[in-house]
Scaffold this motif. Structure first.
Motif, PDB file in Angstrom:
ATOM      1  N   UNK A 170       2.740  -0.096  -0.045  1.00  0.00           N
ATOM      2  CA  UNK A 170       3.114  -0.559   1.297  1.00  0.00           C
ATOM      3  C   UNK A 170       4.028   0.473   1.974  1.00  0.00           C
ATOM      4  N   UNK A 171       4.948   1.036   1.205  1.00  0.00           N
ATOM      5  CA  UNK A 171       5.856   2.072   1.739  1.00  0.00           C
ATOM      6  C   UNK A 171       5.063   3.302   2.185  1.00  0.00           C
ATOM      7  N   UNK A 205      -6.455 -12.463   5.194  1.00  0.00           N
ATOM      8  CA  UNK A 205      -5.083 -12.719   5.632  1.00  0.00           C
ATOM      9  C   UNK A 205      -4.134 -11.998   4.664  1.00  0.00           C
ATOM     10  N   UNK A 206      -3.181 -11.180   5.148  1.00  0.00           N
ATOM     11  CA  UNK A 206      -2.264 -10.467   4.251  1.00  0.00           C
ATOM     12  C   UNK A 206      -1.549 -11.372   3.246  1.00  0.00           C
ATOM     13  N   UNK A 207      -1.381 -12.658   3.593  1.00  0.00           N
ATOM     14  CA  UNK A 207      -0.734 -13.583   2.660  1.00  0.00           C
ATOM     15  C   UNK A 207      -1.631 -13.941   1.476  1.00  0.00           C
ATOM     16  N   UNK A 208      -2.920 -13.585   1.562  1.00  0.00           N
ATOM     17  CA  UNK A 208      -3.844 -13.869   0.448  1.00  0.00           C
ATOM     18  C   UNK A 208      -3.381 -13.172  -0.836  1.00  0.00           C
ATOM     19  N   UNK A 251      -5.248  -5.600   3.162  1.00  0.00           N
ATOM     20  CA  UNK A 251      -4.172  -6.602   3.225  1.00  0.00           C
ATOM     21  C   UNK A 251      -2.823  -5.931   3.470  1.00  0.00           C
ATOM     22  N   UNK A 252      -2.541  -4.856   2.718  1.00  0.00           N
ATOM     23  CA  UNK A 252      -1.258  -4.163   2.856  1.00  0.00           C
ATOM     24  C   UNK A 252      -1.141  -3.504   4.237  1.00  0.00           C
ATOM     25  N   UNK A 253      -2.243  -2.869   4.674  1.00  0.00           N
ATOM     26  CA  UNK A 253      -2.215  -2.161   5.961  1.00  0.00           C
ATOM     27  C   UNK A 253      -2.067  -3.138   7.118  1.00  0.00           C
ATOM     28  N   UNK A 254      -2.791  -4.244   7.053  1.00  0.00           N
ATOM     29  CA  UNK A 254      -2.718  -5.260   8.113  1.00  0.00           C
ATOM     30  C   UNK A 254      -1.308  -5.862   8.183  1.00  0.00           C
ATOM     31  N   UNK A 255      -0.701  -6.055   7.005  1.00  0.00           N
ATOM     32  CA  UNK A 255       0.666  -6.595   6.967  1.00  0.00           C
ATOM     33  C   UNK A 255       1.636  -5.659   7.681  1.00  0.00           C
ATOM     34  N   UNK A 256       1.493  -4.352   7.455  1.00  0.00           N
ATOM     35  CA  UNK A 256       2.394  -3.365   8.067  1.00  0.00           C
ATOM     36  C   UNK A 256       2.078  -3.187   9.555  1.00  0.00           C
TER      37      UNK A 256
END
Length: 315
Positions: free
Chosen positions: A164-165, A295-298, A50-55
């Protein structure tokens, strides 16, 4: 006021690790970029995906190795996992000893161009923050010890920001051409994490001294961040329950005067169901984010549901 939870998990650090590579694996590793022009990124399990897909957004192809809902600390790698790593440019993991299957899988993939990103670099892990009550059979069989500290850092939105950073920085190092996109996507997601942290703080400060017992040692970071008090972890087997197992769990619940029971979404644990009936307690879901949507929003959806559950149970 006291609460309870059910579930499981464990991982391995180091960033930028590489392995030797066969000619066949070398050829395979070069294909993704040639075919799609995008960096190929494999992630270990759902929160890291989720975090990787968001970035990454749409500028990199992101895959997941461990299917959501599969216990990552007991996961056995498949030939498809080896192939995915052999043909990847980047591998992103949680670290902290959680993904025990990874070391041999990476060796078998023989991809010496692989960049590894440890999402937990710079995070100080917690060890046990409360007594662990073990059933007799569980002691004989197996323990999921957290040798490098508790790995469930993603359940604290502030530590999720650090993950995430770390992922952003690792992707920029591996794929500098898309630096601007990675920075913008990470900034937007971090802003949402900051907002989520604010919601947790504002809501849970109204329920001070909220005490809970858990069946899955997944929530110490969440507890520490928002001043909840975890008083014990009760470890129970997931099948073939003996009368001793049941009695030990019942005794622990009674000892701590528990007012609510937490189970993970999708976990059908007969002991928890019978405990909730016997003790006349409501069984509520508390999500460790190891299963769910891709979905990253999950992440925000599940964490806001957790907040609502905690708010209700801590009243």
């Amino acid at each position: 006021m006291l609460l309870i939870t059910a579930g499981c998990s464990q991982s391995n650090p180091n960033q930028g690790t590489t392995s030797e590579q066969s000619p066949q694996a070398q050829e395979a590793a070069s294909t993704p970029s040639v075919q799609s022009g995008k960096t190929k990124v494999v992630t270990t399990f759902l929160p890291i995906y989720l975090f990787t897909k968001a970035v990454a957004g749409n500028v990199a192809d992101v895959e997941i190795l461990v299917p959501p809902g599969t216990e990552v600390h007991e996961y056995q790698a498949t030939p498809q996992n080896v192939k995915a790593i052999a043909t990847a440019n980047v591998l992103v993991k949680n670290g902290l000893g959680l993904e025990q299957f990874l070391e041999n899988t990476v060796k078998n993939a023989q991809n010496n161009k692989l960049t590894e990103i440890n999402a937990s670099i710079g995070i100080k892990p917690l060890n046990e923050i409360s007594p662990v009550v073990k059933t007799e059979r569980e002691e004989e069989d197996h323990d999921h010890e957290h040798a490098q500290g508790n790995p469930h850092v993603w359940l604290d939105p502030v530590l999720a920001k650090q993950q995430v950073t770390n992922i952003r920085d690792g992707l920029i190092a591996a794929d500098p051409a898309n630096k601007a996109t990675y920075e913008a996507n990470a900034a937007a997601y971090i802003k949402e994490l900051e907002s989520l942290n604010g919601e947790f703080q504002q809501t849970l400060q109204k329920t001070p001294s909220c005490t809970f017992v858990t069946f899955h040692d997944a929530f110490p970071y969440l507890a520490q961040r928002y001043k909840l008090k975890q008083v014990a972890v009760v470890q129970i087997p997931e099948d073939q329950l003996s009368p001793t197992d049941v009695q030990n769990a019942v005794n622990a619940v009674k000892k701590y005067n528990v007012k609510a029971l937490f189970s993970e979404p999708g976990v059908d644990n007969k002991l928890l169901s019978s405990l909730s009936k016997d003790l006349k307690l409501t069984l509520r879901p508390l999500d460790s984010l190891e299963t769910g949507e891709t979905d990253p929003q999950h992440y925000f959806k599940a964490m806001k549901a957790n907040l609502q559950t905690l708010q209700t149970a801590c009243k």
